[in-house]
Write a protein that holds these residues in place. Structure first.
Motif, PDB file in Angstrom:
ATOM      1  N   SER A 118       9.431   3.743  22.671  1.00 41.99           N
ATOM      2  CA  SER A 118       9.464   3.102  21.352  1.00 41.99           C
ATOM      3  C   SER A 118       8.470   1.950  21.236  1.00 41.99           C
TER       4      SER A 118
ATOM      5  N   ASN B  29       7.943  -2.148  11.185  1.00 42.55           N
ATOM      6  CA  ASN B  29       8.935  -1.102  11.387  1.00 42.55           C
ATOM      7  C   ASN B  29       9.442  -0.532  10.063  1.00 42.55           C
TER       8      ASN B  29
ATOM      9  N   THR C  67       5.498  -0.255  20.541  1.00 42.70           N
ATOM     10  CA  THR C  67       4.380  -0.225  19.593  1.00 42.70           C
ATOM     11  C   THR C  67       3.221  -1.031  20.174  1.00 42.70           C
TER      12      THR C  67
ATOM     13  N   LYS D 161       9.569   9.018  21.897  1.00 43.83           N
ATOM     14  CA  LYS D 161       9.694   7.946  20.901  1.00 43.83           C
ATOM     15  C   LYS D 161      11.082   7.341  20.832  1.00 43.83           C
ATOM     16  N   ASP D 162      12.111   8.125  21.150  1.00 42.09           N
ATOM     17  CA  ASP D 162      13.462   7.571  21.053  1.00 42.09           C
ATOM     18  C   ASP D 162      13.900   6.879  22.343  1.00 42.09           C
TER      19      ASP D 162
ATOM     20  N   LYS E 143      14.083  -2.204  15.918  1.00 37.02           N
ATOM     21  CA  LYS E 143      13.554  -0.865  15.638  1.00 37.02           C
ATOM     22  C   LYS E 143      14.657   0.185  15.546  1.00 37.02           C
ATOM     23  N   GLU E 144      15.770  -0.076  16.241  1.00 35.12           N
ATOM     24  CA  GLU E 144      16.901   0.847  16.188  1.00 35.12           C
ATOM     25  C   GLU E 144      17.897   0.452  15.095  1.00 35.12           C
TER      26      GLU E 144
ATOM     27  N   ASP F 159       4.388  -4.489  20.879  1.00 36.09           N
ATOM     28  CA  ASP F 159       5.167  -4.578  22.127  1.00 36.09           C
ATOM     29  C   ASP F 159       4.250  -4.631  23.339  1.00 36.09           C
TER      30      ASP F 159
ATOM     31  N   LYS G 279      20.079   7.929  25.285  1.00 35.64           N
ATOM     32  CA  LYS G 279      18.628   7.752  25.189  1.00 35.64           C
ATOM     33  C   LYS G 279      18.078   7.440  26.574  1.00 35.64           C
TER      34      LYS G 279
ATOM     35  N   TYR H 237      13.485  -3.976  20.394  1.00 34.29           N
ATOM     36  CA  TYR H 237      14.068  -2.639  20.443  1.00 34.29           C
ATOM     37  C   TYR H 237      15.246  -2.510  19.482  1.00 34.29           C
TER      38      TYR H 237
END
Length: 462
Positions: free
Chosen positions: A70, A460, A72, A64-65, A125-126, A75, A57, A122
């Protein structure tokens, strides 16, 4: 690798809760809390980097990835919030002539702990961090912390100096490599168990409300233990904060339950009854009317010296003790409230000199110090913040949490039960810190961090 990366953050969470002052263990002159924070910072950001490289990544791409891609709205709000703290710790004090040493001393820890937000956000979200598992861990830790409060309280009741002896024994256990935290008893020496970390009891209540729909019978027992622990703090600001937020949360769950699920409405009413009975009965049977005494003196600013004659029936040893305790607390409350009223005036007067940006963290009112060691420390948090970060700074604080709420509520899959719990914790914290300098610290800012990460998790969800 994933499990190894979270060892130090979990140890850091444990120390935050049970470490009281953060200096219970000192290694080569460095507090254990600072050591664990540094290791947690390296672990979390190191794992973020490892995860990005492993999954190929990008970091700075706006896709977005990617890490930055990522981000928001929450954030971005966190970036502004963190930068505002840093500017109020460096640039603004420099411009306004405030001591940079005091500025760093006051807010460096807070800015540092909030910097963990970006890594954890992060990973949430992942799906590398399971918030439910974190909450399960916190549920156990806060319950044990509540039990710890009760042990200290009743130990002190049975033997004067018990709390201090416990900390001294721990210090001896670690070879004297620590600092015994300051013990602050009530006016006249009555027992209270109150530390900066006591606000973590609010996390226990948050989890109870967060899981409101699926709470079991033992969750109510946990709630009662944490409620009793909250009483042992004998701190009105924490009581008021918890009480106001509790009332609003129960009203919200009741209204929501009446519309969607009658069982939730019944739970809300039952919780109010259980809470009321627990407070009244425990106050009479085990806390020597301390709740009644403290609350009846909550807003006094003067002491009435005139005393009416008592009847012979009331002239008993127990009643005399209770009356003496009430009088003693009244004197302490009147003195404390008078100081706070004076403090508000002085802080507002200083704020008028720089109403927009304030004087920066570390600033204080010349000639009016509440502490020689930390002259910037004041009980009246709102007025202190206003003087230090000005209207602009307060707008950033308020805007950050308003943004979190808006993002969560706009999410199509939002969970109102969870949002009500989030609002409970926010409201409780806001009120609790108003008359105690609990906010700008490792503990206070860790609750802010927790709230912000919960909003990330809620926003999320699909």
């Amino acid at each position: 690798m994933r499990k190894l990366a979270f060892i130090f953050p979990l140890l850091f969470i444990f120390e935050l809760i049970f470490g009281i002052s953060g200096t219970m263990i000192v290694v080569h002159g460095i507090a254990i809390r600072h050591i664990l924070f540094i290791l947690s910072f390296i672990s979390l950001y190191g794992y973020v980097l490892f995860y990005i490289l492993k999954n190929k990544k990008k970091i700075f791409s706006l896709q977005k990835d990617a890490f930055l891609g990522s981000f928001t709205k929450i954030d971005i709000g966190a970036v502004v919030f963190e930068l505002s703290m840093i500017l109020s710790m460096t640039v603004i004090p420099f411009i306004m002539g405030t001591s940079l040493r005091y500025a760093k001393s006051e807010v460096f820890d807070s800015a540092a702990i909030f910097s963990l937000f970006f890594a954890v956000s992060y990973l949430i979200k992942e799906n590398q961090i399971d918030v439910k598992k974190i909450l399960s861990c916190l549920k156990v830790l806060v319950f044990l912390f509540a039990v710890y409060h009760l042990i200290l309280y009743f130990g002190q009741e049975m033997q004067t100096g018990f709390i201090e002896d416990v900390f001294k024994a721990f210090n001896e256990l670690v070879g004297g490599n620590g600092l015994v935290p300051r013990i602050v008893l009530g006016h006249g020496g009555y027992t209270r168990v109150m530390f900066n970390t006591s606000i973590y009891l609010l996390i226990g209540f948050f989890i109870f409300f967060y899981e409101f729909k699926k709470n079991k019978w033992y969750d109510y027992l946990i709630f009662i233990v944490e409620l009793l622990a909250m009483i042992t703090t004998v701190t009105k600001s924490i009581w008021f904060g918890t009480g106001i937020a509790f009332a609003l949360a129960c009203a919200a769950y009741l209204a929501y339950g009446l519309k969607t699920d009658r069982r939730m409405a019944v739970k809300a009413v039952s919780l109010v009854i259980i809470t009321g009975l627990t407070i009244v009965i425990s106050d009479k049977l085990i806390f020597n009317d301390i709740v009644y005494i403290r609350m009846s003196n909550a807003f006094v600013t003067t002491v009435d010296e005139d005393e009416t004659e008592e009847s012979e029936d009331s002239d008993k040893e127990e009643n005399r003790k209770k009356k003496a305790a009430k009088k003693l607390d009244e004197e302490g409350a009147a003195e404390s409230n008078s100081i706070k009223i004076e403090q508000m005036g002085k802080l507002l007067e200083k704020w008028k000199g720089s109403p927009i940006i304030g004087y920066g963290y570390g600033s204080y009112v010349e000639g009016y110090l509440r502490s020689e060691v930390a002259p910037f420390s004041y009980e009246m948090q709102l007025f202190s913040l206003l003087m230090k970060i000005g209207i602009l700074g307060l707008i950033i604080w308020i805007g950050f949490f308003a943004l979190q709420f808006i993002v969560m509520i706009k999410k199509k899959s939002h969970n109102l039960v969870h949002i009500f719990a989030w609002l409970f914790l926010l409201m409780a914290l806001v009120v609790c810190v108003q008359t105690n300098p609990l906010l700008i610290s490792f503990t206070g800012m860790s609750v802010i961090l927790f709230l912000s990460l919960i909003s990330i998790d809620e926003s999320n969800k699909f």
